[in-house]
Design a protein around this motif. Structure first.
Motif, PDB file in Angstrom:
ATOM      1  N   ASN A  38      -9.061   2.845   3.554  1.00 38.89           N
ATOM      2  CA  ASN A  38      -7.860   3.577   3.158  1.00 38.89           C
ATOM      3  C   ASN A  38      -7.507   4.715   4.115  1.00 38.89           C
ATOM      4  O   ASN A  38      -6.583   5.480   3.861  1.00 38.89           O
ATOM      5  CB  ASN A  38      -8.021   4.129   1.737  1.00 38.89           C
ATOM      6  CG  ASN A  38      -9.145   5.159   1.632  1.00 38.89           C
ATOM      7  OD1 ASN A  38      -9.994   5.255   2.507  1.00 38.89           O
ATOM      8  ND2 ASN A  38      -9.150   5.913   0.540  1.00 38.89           N
ATOM      9  N   SER A  76       0.842  -1.191   0.000  1.00 36.07           N
ATOM     10  CA  SER A  76       0.000   0.000   0.000  1.00 36.07           C
ATOM     11  C   SER A  76       0.878   1.243   0.000  1.00 36.07           C
ATOM     12  O   SER A  76       1.975   1.228   0.559  1.00 36.07           O
ATOM     13  CB  SER A  76      -0.902   0.003   1.238  1.00 36.07           C
ATOM     14  OG  SER A  76      -0.133  -0.002   2.416  1.00 36.07           O
ATOM     15  N   GLN A 106      -0.957   3.413   3.881  1.00 32.29           N
ATOM     16  CA  GLN A 106      -2.372   3.784   3.747  1.00 32.29           C
ATOM     17  C   GLN A 106      -3.258   2.702   4.362  1.00 32.29           C
ATOM     18  O   GLN A 106      -3.104   1.516   4.098  1.00 32.29           O
ATOM     19  CB  GLN A 106      -2.707   3.951   2.263  1.00 32.29           C
ATOM     20  CG  GLN A 106      -4.080   4.533   2.006  1.00 32.29           C
ATOM     21  CD  GLN A 106      -4.344   4.676   0.510  1.00 32.29           C
ATOM     22  OE1 GLN A 106      -4.665   3.707  -0.182  1.00 32.29           O
ATOM     23  NE2 GLN A 106      -4.176   5.893  -0.002  1.00 32.29           N
TER      24      GLN A 106
END
Length: 507
Positions: free
Chosen positions: A476, A284, A312
């Motif tokens: 997220n 990520s 994230q």
């Protein structure tokens, strides 16, 4: 954990040859000045010299109001319903010292400072050092040396008061109260902001005092072994009075059950994350990336070669003792620290100092901290205070109907609807903290930074907040949380980063 100890309590009581009353209320109605309706009704409470009282209760139960009442800060009706034999003055507040959340001594005022000032290289124009703060009243040098040694603030004496960490400020304010040699000392949530070591050290110091002490604590806080009596409040009334042993047996049984549930959930979350990483080989993107970050003030390192990456959607707990540099590190992530430009730091995929403004960074961050709490005008309503989160300021600005709708929904989510139109000055510190937690969420930011967010909050409120995080945080969204209480860390937080003394990497 400090626990009730019968032998210790008996030793304390032996210090008193005769029992006499210190403070007494008999069916008293307690009024805030200028308010017709009583805040506490039919208050009956007697505090003797052989007692060490602890006041317990949830947020809004009336703990701070009762502490203020004992300190003589509210009107009592009828006047004959209250007595303060502990003082030799018609004004008890002159001889009883109450240390609450906000500094109100007159020696230092946050109104003359701004939040980012604590991170600057130079001292403020209206500088008040810790030494000046403690010595203003011409205290006995020997007594001063003893107190600052006991509370572990001797090494901080030359620092600006505004630059002290939250835990250091709390210890300094307690030291000042002790140096004034009060007839009685009342401490409203004195453990807030203190790490494990300093919580233990403070309680031990208080237990050695000859001065009568009343503590106001959250139900989940460490309990002093020298306490002799407990008063539990609910809905602005005394619900229960008794001995610590009975209170602790009931409390600890509930805490053990909750810890088992929390640990089972964390293990489940770790397994889910591990499975996702195995299925997805693409890492990520990073939200925060620090590479060998250093911060130095007057030749002293505050952060020492720190490297840390937050991806994230990751949820982290940032841990460390008082003064280890946690708040300084967080100030890099909010754009507030001037030394960020001298270090290699990436926020939201962009290196700091490559043309982005501080406001572009802040728009992606939701922050709550004890320090920013201190700078809010007490005349703001809950709606006005929460609404400032859209603009990353501490003064009210007009907000749109759509923004009001967002704020209203968050107040509803946390069962705080009745606080939208109430002024901060009419809320407890815990209720104010809930408003500022809502403020940090109004933008639904990419990165939530909570620096000691649960100060002043009871177990039920903390559980509700953690449940909200589990149900409402986007996959997220990232979270970084600072706390000195392991049992306050949300179940969904599975990563840890720890700073050691001198701002070193202690992982």
């Amino acid at each position: 954990m400090l626990r009730y100890n019968t032998a210790t309590t008996q030793n304390i009581i032996k210090h008193y040859r005769f029992t006499h009353t210190l403070v007494q209320f008999n069916n008293a109605n307690i009024h805030r000045f200028g308010v017709k309706e009583p805040a506490l009704k039919n208050l009956t409470l007697n505090i003797n010299n052989d007692q060490r009282l602890v006041i317990i209760g949830s947020v809004g139960a009336g703990r701070s109001t009762l502490a203020e009442t004992i300190a003589g800060r509210h009107q009592v009706k009828p006047l004959s319903a209250a007595k303060w034999p502990v003082v030799n003055s018609p004004y008890p507040s002159e001889q009883i010292r109450l240390v609450s959340f906000k500094e109100d001594s007159g020696t230092f005022s946050y109104s003359g400072h701004y939040y980012q000032e604590r991170f600057n290289f130079s001292d403020p124009d209206n500088d008040v050092t810790l030494a000046h703060y403690l010595e203003k009243d011409k205290v006995d040098p020997e007594a001063l040396d003893k107190v600052i040694e006991k509370l572990d603030i001797k090494h901080l004496m030359s620092l600006s008061f505004v630059k002290l960490s939250n835990g250091q400020t709390r210890r300094a304010r307690i030291a000042r109260a002790l140096l004034q040699k009060p007839a009685m000392l009342i401490l409203d949530e004195p453990l807030m902001g203190l790490d494990v070591q300093h919580r233990s050290r403070l309680l031990e110091t208080l237990g050695d005092l000859d001065t009568p002490v009343v503590l106001v604590l959250r139900p989940q806080d460490e309990f002093p072994i020298w306490a002799t009596d407990v008063v539990a409040l609910k809905d602005m009334e005394i619900e229960w009075q008794g001995k610590p042993k009975e209170f602790l047996e009931k409390r600890d049984k509930l805490k053990q059950q909750e810890e088992q549930e929390r640990e089972a959930y964390r293990q489940q979350q770790q397994q889910i994350i591990k499975k996702q990483q195995q299925e997805n080989n693409t890492p990520s993107p990073s939200v925060v990336e620090l590479k060998n970050v250093n911060v130095i003030y007057s030749g002293t390192k505050i952060l020492d070669n720190i490297t840390w990456t937050v991806g994230q959607g990751e949820r982290w707990a940032l841990l460390g003792e008082n003064g280890s540099g946690k708040t300084t590190l967080l100030s890099f992530l909010t754009g507030d620290h001037p030394q960020a430009y001298a270090n290699e730091l990436y926020l939201f995929g962009r290196r700091r100092g490559t043309g982005e403004s501080i406001w572009e960074i802040k728009q992606k961050v939701g922050l709550v901290s004890p320090e920013i709490h201190l700078y809010f005008n007490q005349g703001l309503t809950g709606l006005e205070a929460a609404g400032t989160g859209f603009f990353d300021v501490v003064v009210p600005r007009p907000i749109s109907e759509e923004q009001i709708k967002v704020v209203r929904q968050l107040f509803k989510d946390f069962s705080m609807e009745s606080f939208m139109d109430r002024k901060l000055r009419d809320m407890s510190s815990g209720e104010q903290r809930m408003v500022l937690l809502i403020r940090s969420l109004v933008k639904m930011p990419e990165l939530i930074i909570w620096d000691e967010p649960f100060q002043g909050l009871d177990d039920k409120m903390i559980k509700n907040i953690n449940t909200w995080l589990e149900e409402h945080m986007r996959p997220n969204q990232s979270l970084i949380m600072v706390t000195h209480h392991e049992d306050e860390i949300p179940r969904s937080v599975v990563h840890r980063f720890k700073l050691g003394p001198g701002g070193v990497d202690a992982n």
